[in-house]
Design a protein around this motif. Sequence first.
Motif, PDB file in Angstrom:
ATOM      1  N   LEU A 179       0.739  -1.242   0.074  1.00 38.69           N
ATOM      2  CA  LEU A 179      -0.024  -0.001   0.103  1.00 38.69           C
ATOM      3  C   LEU A 179       0.867   1.286  -0.063  1.00 38.69           C
ATOM      4  O   LEU A 179       1.919   1.339   0.862  1.00 38.69           O
ATOM      5  N   ILE A 180       0.613   2.021  -0.927  1.00 43.39           N
ATOM      6  CA  ILE A 180       1.579   3.274  -1.156  1.00 43.39           C
ATOM      7  C   ILE A 180       0.699   4.453  -1.660  1.00 43.39           C
ATOM      8  O   ILE A 180      -0.208   4.469  -2.346  1.00 43.39           O
ATOM      9  N   PHE A 181       1.159   5.748  -1.079  1.00 41.52           N
ATOM     10  CA  PHE A 181       0.951   7.000  -1.208  1.00 41.52           C
ATOM     11  C   PHE A 181       1.583   7.520  -2.501  1.00 41.52           C
ATOM     12  O   PHE A 181       2.826   7.495  -2.443  1.00 41.52           O
ATOM     13  N   LEU A 182       1.020   8.449  -3.315  1.00 39.57           N
ATOM     14  CA  LEU A 182       1.938   9.122  -4.159  1.00 39.57           C
ATOM     15  C   LEU A 182       1.526  10.718  -4.552  1.00 39.57           C
ATOM     16  O   LEU A 182       0.208  10.529  -4.498  1.00 39.57           O
ATOM     17  N   SER A 183       2.411  11.430  -4.725  1.00 37.72           N
ATOM     18  CA  SER A 183       2.015  12.782  -5.046  1.00 37.72           C
ATOM     19  C   SER A 183       2.756  13.039  -6.260  1.00 37.72           C
ATOM     20  O   SER A 183       3.966  12.885  -6.498  1.00 37.72           O
ATOM     21  N   GLU A 184       1.960  13.541  -7.511  1.00 43.84           N
ATOM     22  CA  GLU A 184       2.659  13.830  -8.737  1.00 43.84           C
ATOM     23  C   GLU A 184       3.031  15.197  -8.843  1.00 43.84           C
ATOM     24  O   GLU A 184       2.158  15.975  -8.607  1.00 43.84           O
ATOM     25  N   ILE A 185       3.672  15.546  -9.760  1.00 46.75           N
ATOM     26  CA  ILE A 185       4.062  16.965 -10.297  1.00 46.75           C
ATOM     27  C   ILE A 185       3.967  16.966 -11.593  1.00 46.75           C
ATOM     28  O   ILE A 185       4.428  16.203 -12.433  1.00 46.75           O
ATOM     29  N   HIS A 186       3.098  17.712 -12.377  1.00 50.60           N
ATOM     30  CA  HIS A 186       2.615  17.638 -13.820  1.00 50.60           C
ATOM     31  C   HIS A 186       2.989  19.482 -14.308  1.00 50.60           C
ATOM     32  O   HIS A 186       3.231  20.314 -13.484  1.00 50.60           O
ATOM     33  N   PHE A 187       3.506  19.264 -15.711  1.00 52.69           N
ATOM     34  CA  PHE A 187       3.885  20.584 -16.255  1.00 52.69           C
ATOM     35  C   PHE A 187       3.073  20.759 -17.452  1.00 52.69           C
ATOM     36  O   PHE A 187       2.893  19.933 -18.348  1.00 52.69           O
ATOM     37  N   ASP A 188       2.886  22.067 -17.691  1.00 56.90           N
ATOM     38  CA  ASP A 188       1.940  22.410 -18.782  1.00 56.90           C
ATOM     39  C   ASP A 188       2.870  23.041 -19.672  1.00 56.90           C
ATOM     40  O   ASP A 188       3.317  23.993 -19.633  1.00 56.90           O
ATOM     41  N   ARG A 189       3.160  22.263 -20.979  1.00 59.12           N
ATOM     42  CA  ARG A 189       4.156  22.773 -22.011  1.00 59.12           C
ATOM     43  C   ARG A 189       3.510  24.299 -22.402  1.00 59.12           C
ATOM     44  O   ARG A 189       4.465  24.937 -23.047  1.00 59.12           O
ATOM     45  N   ILE A 190       2.028  24.351 -22.866  1.00 58.14           N
ATOM     46  CA  ILE A 190       1.728  25.330 -23.306  1.00 58.14           C
ATOM     47  C   ILE A 190       1.837  26.591 -22.492  1.00 58.14           C
ATOM     48  O   ILE A 190       2.270  27.953 -22.887  1.00 58.14           O
ATOM     49  N   GLY A 191       1.260  26.716 -21.271  1.00 57.00           N
ATOM     50  CA  GLY A 191       1.370  28.196 -20.540  1.00 57.00           C
ATOM     51  C   GLY A 191       0.327  28.863 -21.034  1.00 57.00           C
ATOM     52  O   GLY A 191      -0.555  28.825 -21.926  1.00 57.00           O
ATOM     53  N   ASP A 250      -3.325  14.342 -21.973  1.00 54.71           N
ATOM     54  CA  ASP A 250      -3.126  15.385 -22.801  1.00 54.71           C
ATOM     55  C   ASP A 250      -1.488  15.413 -22.972  1.00 54.71           C
ATOM     56  O   ASP A 250      -1.054  15.476 -21.985  1.00 54.71           O
ATOM     57  N   PRO A 251      -0.969  15.207 -24.103  1.00 52.85           N
ATOM     58  CA  PRO A 251       0.498  14.955 -24.294  1.00 52.85           C
ATOM     59  C   PRO A 251       1.112  16.500 -23.893  1.00 52.85           C
ATOM     60  O   PRO A 251       2.403  16.450 -23.484  1.00 52.85           O
ATOM     61  N   ASN A 252       0.495  17.610 -23.563  1.00 49.78           N
ATOM     62  CA  ASN A 252       1.040  18.893 -23.549  1.00 49.78           C
ATOM     63  C   ASN A 252       1.016  19.126 -22.005  1.00 49.78           C
ATOM     64  O   ASN A 252       1.528  20.156 -21.388  1.00 49.78           O
ATOM     65  N   VAL A 253       0.107  18.243 -21.348  1.00 47.68           N
ATOM     66  CA  VAL A 253       0.351  18.489 -19.796  1.00 47.68           C
ATOM     67  C   VAL A 253       0.762  17.149 -19.299  1.00 47.68           C
ATOM     68  O   VAL A 253       0.052  16.106 -19.009  1.00 47.68           O
ATOM     69  N   LEU A 254       2.114  17.300 -18.828  1.00 44.78           N
ATOM     70  CA  LEU A 254       2.522  15.839 -18.938  1.00 44.78           C
ATOM     71  C   LEU A 254       3.300  15.808 -17.209  1.00 44.78           C
ATOM     72  O   LEU A 254       3.598  16.832 -16.698  1.00 44.78           O
ATOM     73  N   GLU A 255       3.236  14.468 -16.954  1.00 44.25           N
ATOM     74  CA  GLU A 255       3.780  14.236 -15.588  1.00 44.25           C
ATOM     75  C   GLU A 255       5.230  14.308 -15.799  1.00 44.25           C
ATOM     76  O   GLU A 255       5.644  13.586 -16.487  1.00 44.25           O
ATOM     77  N   ILE A 256       5.986  15.025 -14.725  1.00 43.85           N
ATOM     78  CA  ILE A 256       7.506  14.983 -14.742  1.00 43.85           C
ATOM     79  C   ILE A 256       8.007  14.311 -13.480  1.00 43.85           C
ATOM     80  O   ILE A 256       9.200  13.834 -13.606  1.00 43.85           O
ATOM     81  N   TRP A 257       7.443  14.342 -12.446  1.00 48.73           N
ATOM     82  CA  TRP A 257       7.957  13.725 -11.120  1.00 48.73           C
ATOM     83  C   TRP A 257       6.882  13.151 -10.252  1.00 48.73           C
ATOM     84  O   TRP A 257       5.731  13.330 -10.039  1.00 48.73           O
ATOM     85  N   ASN A 258       7.539  12.053  -9.623  1.00 51.15           N
ATOM     86  CA  ASN A 258       6.566  11.401  -8.716  1.00 51.15           C
ATOM     87  C   ASN A 258       7.365  11.421  -7.456  1.00 51.15           C
ATOM     88  O   ASN A 258       8.344  11.016  -7.316  1.00 51.15           O
ATOM     89  N   ASN A 259       6.427  11.597  -6.278  1.00 53.08           N
ATOM     90  CA  ASN A 259       6.851  11.450  -4.927  1.00 53.08           C
ATOM     91  C   ASN A 259       6.154  10.247  -4.223  1.00 53.08           C
ATOM     92  O   ASN A 259       4.835  10.194  -4.119  1.00 53.08           O
ATOM     93  N   VAL A 260       6.903   9.135  -3.964  1.00 53.48           N
ATOM     94  CA  VAL A 260       6.009   7.955  -3.322  1.00 53.48           C
ATOM     95  C   VAL A 260       6.357   7.817  -2.025  1.00 53.48           C
ATOM     96  O   VAL A 260       7.585   8.065  -1.415  1.00 53.48           O
ATOM     97  N   PHE A 261       5.359   7.878  -1.116  1.00 53.81           N
ATOM     98  CA  PHE A 261       5.364   7.705   0.383  1.00 53.81           C
ATOM     99  C   PHE A 261       4.925   6.490   0.775  1.00 53.81           C
ATOM    100  O   PHE A 261       3.915   6.003   0.651  1.00 53.81           O
TER     101      PHE A 261
END
Length: 995
Positions: free
Chosen positions: A228-240, A252-263
């Motif tokens: 059992l694991i928690f996760l917090s993700e960081i996404h980036f909007d290429r378009i802005g 959406d390929p332009n709003v992409l996840e770049i980092w995961n923090n697993v707790f």
Amino acid sequence: MRRVFLHSSLLRSRRPSHHITLPLPLRMSSSYDGPWTARKVREEFFNYFRSKEHTFVPSSSTVPYDDPTLLFANAGMNQYKSIFLGTVDPNSERGKLKRAFNSQKCIRAGGKHNDLEDVGKDSYHHTFFEMLGNWSFGDYFKKEAIEFSWDLLTNVYGLPKDRLYVTYYAGDPQNGIPTDEEAKQHWLSQGISPDHVIASKGNFWEMGATGPCGPCRCVSPISYLPPLIFLSEIHFDRIGGRNAAHLVDGDDPNVLEIWNNVFIQFNRDDDGSLKPLPSRHVDTGMGFERLVSVLQNKLSNYDTDVFSPIFTRIQELTGARPYSGKFGNDDVDGIDTAYRVVADHVRTLSFALSDGGVPNNVGRGYVLRRILRRGSRYVRKKLGAPIGSFFSSLMPVVVETMGDAFPELTKKQGDIKEILDEEEESFSRTLDRGEKLFDQYATRTKDLGVNELNGADVWRLYDTYGFPVDLTRLMAAELRLGINEKEFEDAQEHSKLASKGSFKKDKADLVKLDVHDLAALEKNDAIPKTDDSFKFQLGNVTATVKGIYYHKEFISSSSGIPADANFGVLLDRTSFYAEAGGQEYDTGNIVIDGTTDFEVTNVQAYNGYVLHTGSLKYGQLSVDDEVISSYDELRRWPLRSNHTATHILNFCLREVLGDHIDQKGSLVAPTKLRFDFSHKAQISLPELAKIESMSIDWIRKNVKVYGKDLDLKTAHKISGLRAVFGEAYPDPVRVVVLGYDVDEVAKDIDNPKWRSTSVEFCGGTHVAKTGDIKDFVITEESGIAKGIRRIVAVTGQEAHEASRVANSLKVRLEQLESTEGKEKDTGLKVLSVELGQADISVLLKAELKDRLATLRKSLDKQIKEKENAINKAAVNALVTFFEEKPDSEVYFAILEVDGNAKILQNVVMQGKKLGKTVYVFSVDAEGGKVAHANYVSESARSRGLDARTWASKVSDILGGKAGGKEDGAQGVGVNVAQVEEALKVARVTFSSKYN
């Protein structure tokens, strides 16, 4: 319950958008104002976590030798398995880790999670990628992990905060799982706008009903991960320039996840409640290629300098037009797709091979072969370049751009080149024929008005021409065709069953020509003796069928032979090597393209007639058919290496041991060589070391290997000649010389310098130059008869594998040196067995055995001293007890002696000497057992206390068995947690006899 890779959302499959939205300029707030090259991105990640007191742990191998369930390493946490499980040795370097970081090499091809067929089609799929990661093992947790992530992305890399979005787990009241408010508040405390902090129902994952856990969505499919694991993700909007919160996790390929923090923070108990773990961990992952594309403001990973140097080199090697970044229908000529495929595949192959991966027909080896063949076909078909050594010519640019971060690439560059060339050259020989046959199959399919290739034809392309099924599927898709999967599976299954039957027939019923058959052949002018001189040439040869031999008869056609039956084929000429001179026979195929495939499983020569034994996979053969004689190059390659290595070994034995060395037998197989020779004494380890070292020197010299026929009388006079005593050689005889042209030798046969090299009579196949052998390791030296010794050795990949296994055993032995007690004892026993069975260098094995014996002796001494001390203390405790309480009749104790029954008996015997009743227990926590023993004094027996009955009552509590005599009994139980209760029962039982 859903199971996906840890951080797999970093590479989540998304359909490429047909509507391209151009991004706003990336206004970065970093103190660094230079270009964000790929090397700089990785370097800053490393520098940041070094500054946060993290330890750099080099990436684990992409080939997980110690985990057969995994094809390739696919997540950064794989190498921390023992820490997550709590089985790591606390005194080891790994056990002392609190904070770690690295860039993990990952390969995502083959198996359940396979991106291979998607590579080239879009902007983000890769079979090889880097995963930047940082870890905390029971050290910091959510607060620091979130601060690190935000600080690195916004202050170091300078990404605009208004284009970043984060997620946290939204909770699940029905299942008793709370919202991850802690993560949410830590994100908000970074100053993130509340509408950029998004609750997600997906950020949680549970593997089992009970066990450790935390809010997370994605974990590795490896069974050892916490359930059992928690996760917090960081996404980036290429378009802005917009609020893209609604597009987060929306594919959406332009709003992409770049980092995961697993707790990892909770344990679910049997009652369903969540309890905090005593040691909480953090595991994060950030896709390197994706991060680089963001920092370089590119919409495609392939538009970054991760790939541009490779593209430049591809263009130089092929002369193709420059890469223009087109996808799908826009890529009309398919050249941009080919650029992406080839660039991706050369990275995967370079890293996998540098980590010891080897292309073959099994498991991860076959995945590597598929990748190379898929890439080779793109090179030929789309980029218009010849293949044979293309990938080895492209590989140096991977080493140049990534060798500083991954030095193993630089160290193994020569090995990578040789393996790539060997594989690519082999495939190049069948690619033309296979593509021609594919075109025939495709044309026939369209003429029939269907849109699926016949599955049996697809299987033939794989089985005969080495076309991986996914490659055929790709070629079919280019023509808008599919393949009939059911027919393919049926053909595959039929072939497997036939192969099993063929194997049994090969062993039990090999087709042979006897004296009567040979007499008949000598009289038959229509069947000439076989010209087998082509065995010394590379590649296939066109031949004519001259005879078909079945059930002791020569027949004109195979049409009457039952399917899968073994029979023999005689050709006018052949490229196959017939078993002779200790070298095993070739295998392969006799083929009429598109019509017939005869699988050759054995080749023997009878008085000049070379008989190819095997069975038909499909089609028929008739006398006078024109066929292609095609031996299995990948089997022949190690045979050549091992045969030349045998010559080198023979020479080195003479140099080290003396001229009395005479060959008494040999075996040249694909996986090893074996050489028997005359020598009265066992070869010492220093002598073996010298023989092995001298052999390796010959390989490193990389001298040419020459072979040519000479008349027997002249050849026998060559100075330094090695020939087998009593062997009948043909005239002319083939002479094989290392480093000198046979013509040069023949002109001056008495020259003593020929003694400085290997000169032998030999009709076998050999490498072109000694460097092709790659490596040489002696794995065995033994006596097989009086005055006859035997050496077994391996070369090439087998030698590399032997060295790898030896090194892994050496590392394990070094790790055991820092352990203590039972852990060391058990480890030494296991390692001793494995070392004895390992096919490794006989020199290294002797060294490791000596070190292991020293450790064993030292440990045995420690165990004995410790046992004596514990025994003395336990016995003294009983003596002291009765000295202080002389009127007491009985002694009870739970002894801390790890369940040592011998010590319990010594305590009991001391009680017997004193005439006192005794019952003692000891728990073996590691073994899950409880040892117990008693003695009943004469006084207690007179009151009706029987040792056997007493032990039986204890066993009712502890489980297990007990037995003995009236005055003494012993037993072993399994209910470790009940030892106090058992002691209580023992006391009550004794007391009942004195009341």
